[in-house]
Design an enzyme around this catalytic site. Sequence first.
Site, short mmCIF file in Angstrom:
data_model
loop_
_atom_site.label_atom_id
_atom_site.label_comp_id
_atom_site.label_asym_id
_atom_site.label_seq_id
_atom_site.Cartn_x
_atom_site.Cartn_y
_atom_site.Cartn_z
N ASP A 1 -2.63 26.14 -61.59
CA ASP A 1 -2.80 25.12 -62.63
C ASP A 1 -3.01 25.68 -64.03
OD1 ASP A 1 -5.31 26.17 -62.24
OD2 ASP A 1 -6.35 24.25 -62.09
N ARG B 1 -16.22 36.79 -62.07
CA ARG B 1 -16.20 35.60 -62.93
C ARG B 1 -17.20 35.83 -64.05
NH1 ARG B 1 -13.34 31.56 -60.62
NH2 ARG B 1 -13.12 31.56 -58.36
N ASP C 1 -7.35 30.22 -66.11
CA ASP C 1 -7.71 29.66 -67.42
C ASP C 1 -9.02 30.21 -67.97
OD1 ASP C 1 -8.93 28.33 -65.34
OD2 ASP C 1 -8.74 26.34 -66.21
N ARG D 1 -9.40 23.42 -57.32
CA ARG D 1 -10.58 22.86 -57.98
C ARG D 1 -10.24 21.66 -58.86
NH1 ARG D 1 -13.35 27.49 -60.46
NH2 ARG D 1 -11.64 27.40 -61.94
N ASP E 1 -4.63 28.16 -57.36
CA ASP E 1 -4.64 26.74 -57.70
C ASP E 1 -3.36 26.33 -58.44
OD1 ASP E 1 -7.16 26.81 -56.65
OD2 ASP E 1 -8.22 26.26 -58.47
N GLY F 1 -11.20 34.38 -59.57
CA GLY F 1 -11.01 34.51 -58.12
C GLY F 1 -9.78 35.37 -57.83
N THR G 1 -3.59 32.23 -60.35
CA THR G 1 -4.59 31.47 -59.60
C THR G 1 -3.86 30.76 -58.50
OG1 THR G 1 -6.09 29.59 -59.49
CG2 THR G 1 -4.52 29.54 -61.29
O1 F6P Z 1 -10.17 29.56 -58.96
C1 F6P Z 1 -9.49 29.45 -57.78
C2 F6P Z 1 -10.40 29.11 -56.64
O2 F6P Z 1 -9.74 29.62 -55.52
C3 F6P Z 1 -10.72 27.63 -56.48
O3 F6P Z 1 -9.76 26.92 -55.82
C4 F6P Z 1 -12.03 27.70 -55.73
O4 F6P Z 1 -12.80 26.55 -55.98
C5 F6P Z 1 -12.68 28.87 -56.31
O5 F6P Z 1 -11.66 29.74 -56.73
C6 F6P Z 1 -13.60 29.58 -55.36
O6 F6P Z 1 -14.12 30.66 -56.02
P1 F6P Z 1 -15.05 31.77 -55.39
O7 F6P Z 1 -14.21 32.61 -54.53
O8 F6P Z 1 -15.56 32.52 -56.57
O9 F6P Z 1 -16.11 31.07 -54.62
#
Ligand code: F6P
Length: 358
Positions: free
Chosen positions: A140, A83, A114, A182, A138, A19, A136
């Site tokens: 994490d 991804r 990760d 997440r 997040d 992301g 990220t």
């Molecule tokens: O990996 C970070 C994140 O922002 C998460 O918090 C979220 O669940 C996910 O990406 C959403 O991903 P996408 O933008 O691919 O839907």
Amino acid sequence: MSPTMDSKRLHIGVLTGGGDCPGLNPAIRAVVRRAESGGHHVTGIMDGWAGLANPAATLTRPLDRSEVRGIQTRGGTIIGSSRTNLLKREGGLDAAEASIKSLGLDALVVIGGDDTLSVAAGLAKRGAAVVAIPKTMDNDVWGTEGCLGFDTAANIVTEALDRIQTTTSSHHRVAVVEVMGRDAGWVAAWGGLAGGADAILVPESPVDSAKIDRLVELVTRRRNYATGASVIVVSEGVQLPEALLNLSGDVPRDEFGHPRLDKIAVGDAIAAILEERTGLEVRCTRLGHLQRGGPPSAADRVLGARYGVAAVDALETGRWGVMVALRAGEIVEVPLAEVGGKNRPLDASYLRIFDSLA
Ligand code: F6P
């Protein structure tokens, strides 16, 4: 890629995977400028591992100082992201190695979370000269106290809560605000504490019926004083008993097997339960990708600059197979092999702070 690249002029590939988030462009800019100062040159690999996945048609973009001029102010990534899990694709790492060879890359800077870094570790294990930068929103990634994108996201959540607070109190309502995160509750914790949330729910502390009872009691009690309003921040990754979710059919998953959490909509589920149990008017707002868009904060720009310079420093001196990381304010290097397959949960001390402020 050669294992003896000290003092050599390097051709460095850079990619961003997973992301997107604010802070990627400042890091790309720093990689390019630091590389040029050292006499090296940089090629951007487009769309993360997807750009390397097909050696016959790699997606690239040459990057020099003029290409990265001013990009520190821009969110997202000028080289795109995806991804893409090369570990799961038959011959995925072979294809990446073939692309590295055909592009004539000596080294790769991989900017990712990760998942992206687990592919980087796979390539490094095969001998590729890879250095990773953690990102990220997040926050994490294991092994670092700072991921690109987190500070900006926490600021956006704070500003959103400042706005939600005023309208919620004017109408004496209950607001549930679902934020990203997440597996870890860093964004919920920082945004929620800074924005004065009355309760903060995070993935590290599953929501059972006792916790729902306490939330019901909290919003009911708050109904009787001051503005009568409550604001509850819910991390999208909060674990709720399945019976309380309103799921219809299978939830779609990405290549890494992660479910689309917006389809699970845990915030809506909690809002519905509270409305039913309290009879109060409860509104849910999902902040979604607003948290990942727009200009990076000063802290994310500076962290991007520090990580970008440190990544090229490491490559130049032959220290690869590492992730640059923030620990106690310093930039250090952590073996990439140690990073994959784990994450860095919210520190348990935050749960006590939530309880103490409720
Ligand atoms: O990996 C970070 C994140 O922002 C998460 O918090 C979220 O669940 C996910 O990406 C959403 O991903 P996408 O933008 O691919 O839907």
